[in-house]
Structures are given as structure tokens and as C-alpha cells.
Design a protein around this motif. Sequence first.
Motif, PDB file in Angstrom:
ATOM      1  N   UNK A 229      37.195  33.294 -15.496  1.00 29.29           N
ATOM      2  CA  UNK A 229      35.854  33.438 -15.028  1.00 29.29           C
ATOM      3  C   UNK A 229      34.852  33.595 -16.381  1.00 29.29           C
ATOM      4  N   UNK A 230      33.881  33.277 -16.067  1.00 27.30           N
ATOM      5  CA  UNK A 230      32.599  33.951 -17.228  1.00 27.30           C
ATOM      6  C   UNK A 230      32.720  35.318 -16.971  1.00 27.30           C
ATOM      7  N   UNK A 231      32.628  36.259 -17.904  1.00 29.88           N
ATOM      8  CA  UNK A 231      32.231  37.493 -17.523  1.00 29.88           C
ATOM      9  C   UNK A 231      31.185  38.156 -18.565  1.00 29.88           C
ATOM     10  N   UNK A 232      30.198  38.758 -17.765  1.00 30.35           N
ATOM     11  CA  UNK A 232      29.137  39.169 -18.714  1.00 30.35           C
ATOM     12  C   UNK A 232      29.343  39.973 -19.825  1.00 30.35           C
ATOM     13  N   UNK A 241      23.278  37.892 -16.187  1.00 31.37           N
ATOM     14  CA  UNK A 241      24.003  37.239 -15.071  1.00 31.37           C
ATOM     15  C   UNK A 241      25.340  37.946 -14.556  1.00 31.37           C
ATOM     16  N   UNK A 242      25.627  37.725 -13.515  1.00 30.16           N
ATOM     17  CA  UNK A 242      26.880  38.171 -12.803  1.00 30.16           C
ATOM     18  C   UNK A 242      27.952  37.392 -13.188  1.00 30.16           C
ATOM     19  N   UNK A 243      29.136  38.066 -13.471  1.00 26.27           N
ATOM     20  CA  UNK A 243      30.430  37.297 -13.829  1.00 26.27           C
ATOM     21  C   UNK A 243      31.012  36.462 -12.747  1.00 26.27           C
ATOM     22  N   UNK A 244      31.919  35.405 -13.005  1.00 30.61           N
ATOM     23  CA  UNK A 244      32.486  34.444 -12.161  1.00 30.61           C
ATOM     24  C   UNK A 244      33.333  35.288 -11.103  1.00 30.61           C
ATOM     25  N   UNK A 245      33.504  34.470 -10.025  1.00 30.21           N
ATOM     26  CA  UNK A 245      34.224  35.063  -8.839  1.00 30.21           C
ATOM     27  C   UNK A 245      35.777  35.214  -9.061  1.00 30.21           C
ATOM     28  N   UNK A 246      36.428  35.855  -8.399  1.00 30.65           N
ATOM     29  CA  UNK A 246      37.743  35.684  -8.547  1.00 30.65           C
ATOM     30  C   UNK A 246      38.405  34.664  -7.506  1.00 30.65           C
ATOM     31  N   UNK A 247      38.112  34.443  -6.458  1.00 30.31           N
ATOM     32  CA  UNK A 247      38.524  33.372  -5.528  1.00 30.31           C
ATOM     33  C   UNK A 247      38.240  31.833  -5.932  1.00 30.31           C
ATOM     34  N   UNK A 270      41.012  36.959 -18.867  1.00 25.33           N
ATOM     35  CA  UNK A 270      39.659  37.128 -18.178  1.00 25.33           C
ATOM     36  C   UNK A 270      39.883  37.318 -16.823  1.00 25.33           C
ATOM     37  N   UNK A 271      40.821  36.882 -16.062  1.00 25.82           N
ATOM     38  CA  UNK A 271      41.176  36.842 -14.660  1.00 25.82           C
ATOM     39  C   UNK A 271      41.314  38.230 -14.475  1.00 25.82           C
ATOM     40  N   UNK A 272      42.438  38.586 -15.401  1.00 28.91           N
ATOM     41  CA  UNK A 272      42.940  40.192 -15.400  1.00 28.91           C
ATOM     42  C   UNK A 272      41.838  41.037 -15.408  1.00 28.91           C
ATOM     43  N   UNK A 273      40.788  40.560 -16.018  1.00 27.89           N
ATOM     44  CA  UNK A 273      39.680  41.465 -16.311  1.00 27.89           C
ATOM     45  C   UNK A 273      38.892  42.033 -15.183  1.00 27.89           C
ATOM     46  N   UNK A 274      38.452  40.685 -14.461  1.00 28.53           N
ATOM     47  CA  UNK A 274      37.680  40.825 -13.118  1.00 28.53           C
ATOM     48  C   UNK A 274      38.364  41.399 -11.965  1.00 28.53           C
ATOM     49  N   UNK A 275      39.701  41.437 -12.167  1.00 26.91           N
ATOM     50  CA  UNK A 275      40.586  42.139 -11.070  1.00 26.91           C
ATOM     51  C   UNK A 275      41.766  42.668 -11.641  1.00 26.91           C
ATOM     52  N   UNK A 276      42.141  43.840 -10.970  1.00 28.67           N
ATOM     53  CA  UNK A 276      43.297  44.514 -11.444  1.00 28.67           C
ATOM     54  C   UNK A 276      44.605  43.539 -11.329  1.00 28.67           C
ATOM     55  N   UNK A 277      44.803  42.789 -10.213  1.00 25.45           N
ATOM     56  CA  UNK A 277      45.904  41.842 -10.014  1.00 25.45           C
ATOM     57  C   UNK A 277      45.518  40.400 -10.588  1.00 25.45           C
ATOM     58  N   UNK A 282      46.936  34.852 -10.353  1.00 25.55           N
ATOM     59  CA  UNK A 282      46.567  33.541 -10.889  1.00 25.55           C
ATOM     60  C   UNK A 282      48.241  32.721 -10.824  1.00 25.55           C
ATOM     61  N   UNK A 283      49.166  33.378 -10.994  1.00 24.45           N
ATOM     62  CA  UNK A 283      50.404  32.922 -11.081  1.00 24.45           C
ATOM     63  C   UNK A 283      50.681  32.455  -9.411  1.00 24.45           C
ATOM     64  N   UNK A 284      50.036  33.171  -8.543  1.00 23.28           N
ATOM     65  CA  UNK A 284      50.266  32.773  -7.256  1.00 23.28           C
ATOM     66  C   UNK A 284      49.613  31.851  -6.717  1.00 23.28           C
TER      67      UNK A 284
END
Length: 345
Positions: A229-232, A241-247, A270-277, A282-284
Motif C-alpha cells: 500500500x501507499x502509506x502517507x 492523502x490517505x494510505x492504501x487499503x488492506x483488502x 508496508x502491508x504489515x504497517x497498515x494492519x497488525x497481521x 499477504x501470505x494467505x
Amino acid sequence: MSKLIEQLREKRNLTDEQLKELIETDGYDKELFASAVDIREKAYGRDVYIRGLIEISSYCKNDCYYCGIRRSNEKAQRYRLSEEEILECCVTGYDLGFRTFVLQGGEDPYFTDERICDIVGKIKKRFPDCAVTLSLGEKSRESYQKYFDAGADRYLLRHETAGAEHYRKLHPAELLQEKRMQCLRDLKEIGYQVGSGFMVGSPYQKTEDLISDLRFLQELQPDMIGIGPFITHQDTPFREFTSGELTLCLRMVAILRHLFPEVLLPATTALGTIHPSGRELGLLAGANVVMPNLSPVGVREKYSLYDNKICTGEEAAECRGCLENRVASAGFQIVVDRGDRKNFK
Ligand code: SAM
Ligand code: FES
């Protein structure tokens, strides 16, 4: 299974209209992710490859609008690692089971071709069973050739966005999309395992840009694809701008796994930064690589590409242990392996 996912699995492709539907709706997510895991399992089993990321410099001559270490950010803390420090990171990493080292940094003129070749040569001499990946931005074909001859195995250079108009909105005029794409083609021709990729949810991005990203990657056929995700970052022109969405990000990972069954696909920091898991998820969704940080703890906070980056306080061994647990909790296992792309010639 829905017709759309069935077709995606069979043909490894969809029309633009079908991709648009898949990208913009969440109704397919469950079966899309399960199917992606099944495909990655056929190619790589339940193995997860690790790459030790060494952030060698926070100096950069470029001014990408999204990036925290862009040259105009006067608040950015600048550092560069010495050759000795880089080698020490590799020693620590080797003992922890890393067999790939990724040297990443801003485009820092201090790191001349000679210095880079010297460092690559020393790492390869000391750790002949390891792969060296470089991620140092846009260089001339001659420079890429020199690094390759010095022993570099892989190169990561995200194309960032394949949409021409979108590229202009993310970068100042001096940075040319065509140049970046040419770099990727040069790297492939030289013989590197090549990684490209893009940010998800970056400012001004449309679904059409994401579809262009997929089409560009289908043409390039890279060995690795890094998306996150893009992260601000508060000190960049994109601070509002807001960060990109996990889903959306997970959906893109899963689509990529279908289009590129054997590609090396990281569950990014970055994926681990916008969501604790985020990385486990991502692996799943079909990812099969993680890239823990091997940089000295003292510099981690200074390599601040975006706000709230995770893993800036932990020692390398702690990061490694933490990831081992996270990967296992998702039902996968970390392996001690170079983790080359399957069937790479
Ligand atoms: N200079 C090299 C290059 O240009 O490829 C490597 C370093 S660059 C910081 C590595 C990647 O960080 C970029 O390709 C970009 O996708 C990502 N990045 C930079 N700023 C970001 C942000 N705000 N959010 C998410 N990813 C970002
Ligand atoms: Fe150069 Fe981000 S602007 S690494």
C-alpha cells in the motif's frame, strides 16, 4: 467456484472488464485468496523465503512526491552505511539463516559503481552460497552490467505505476516512466532475476492504472513482484492523502499469484504497517516471501519512507523470531534457502 475465478485459474488471464469487476468488488475475495494459496502451494509448497533487507543509504537525489527520503525533505535524517557495517549485517544475517541479502537505498551518488561492485564482490566471496539483490534505483545499462559481473544476482526496481498520466502525478518531470521501464528491460536482458512492482492506493490511482500495471507486468514477465500500500508520509507533498487499503492490496496480491504462478511475491513491510497481521494476510492471499530488516537498529528510523514503519526498534534476531511465529501462525514455514525463482534459467 464462480465462473470468473474458474476462468482466471484456467487461462491465467482475464479481460480488462473482468479484471475491473474483480478489483472493484469484494464478493470474490474468499475464493480468490483460497485459490491463490492453492496455486502458490503447487509451485512452492508451504515454504516461505526470507530476504535480509539492508538499507544502505537514506540519501537520494530524486524527489518522488510520495517518498519520505526524497531530496526536498529537509526533515529527513540522512545516513549511509560503511562497507564494514554492510558486511556486519550480512554476518548477523547469515547466522540467522538468511541466504539472500538485499541492498536497498536512495539514489546516492556516494555509492559509485566501483563502491557497489566492491561491496557485492566482498559479500559473494564471503558468502558464496548467498544471493545478492540490489535495489538502488535507475542506473545506466553499463552500471547494471558491472554490478552483475561483480556477482549481483537480482535487482528490484518497481515501475511504481504503468499509467502514463498517473506516473506524472507521482513524480517530478525529470523522472521519466520510459526510462524506468527501459531499466527493467536492460536488467532482464543482462540476466538478472528482476523484480518490479507498484504501490496500491497511491494518490490519483484509478482501477485502470492497476489494470495497466498488470498488463505491463505480463509483458515484462518479472521474476519477483513487490507490491504494497501507499502509506502517507507527513513531510511529503502527499501528506493529505490517505494510505492504501488492506483488502485492495490483498486482492492485487491474489490476482498476481494467478497471473504469475511461479513469481516470487513478498508480503511487504508496508502491508504489515497498515494492519497488525498484514504480512500473514499477504501470505494467505498468495505471497511467498518476507523481507525482514537487517539494518543496524541505530539507522532504522532514519530510513523513513512512510509514517509508522514497523520493525524499527527490534534487533535482527528479534525480527527473525517474530516473523518465524507470524509465518507459522498463518500455516507456513520459513526455510533456509536462497529462494531463487522456480525454473529461472
Ligand atoms: N531508490 C530505489 C528505487 O527507486 O527503486 C529503492 C528505494 S525506494 C524507497 C523503494 C520503494 O519504496 C519504492 O519503489 C516505492 O514503491 C516504495 N515507497 C516509497 N515511498 C513510499 C510510501 N510513501 N508508501 C509506500 N511505499 C513507498
Ligand atoms: Fe529516492 Fe525515495 S525519492 S528513494
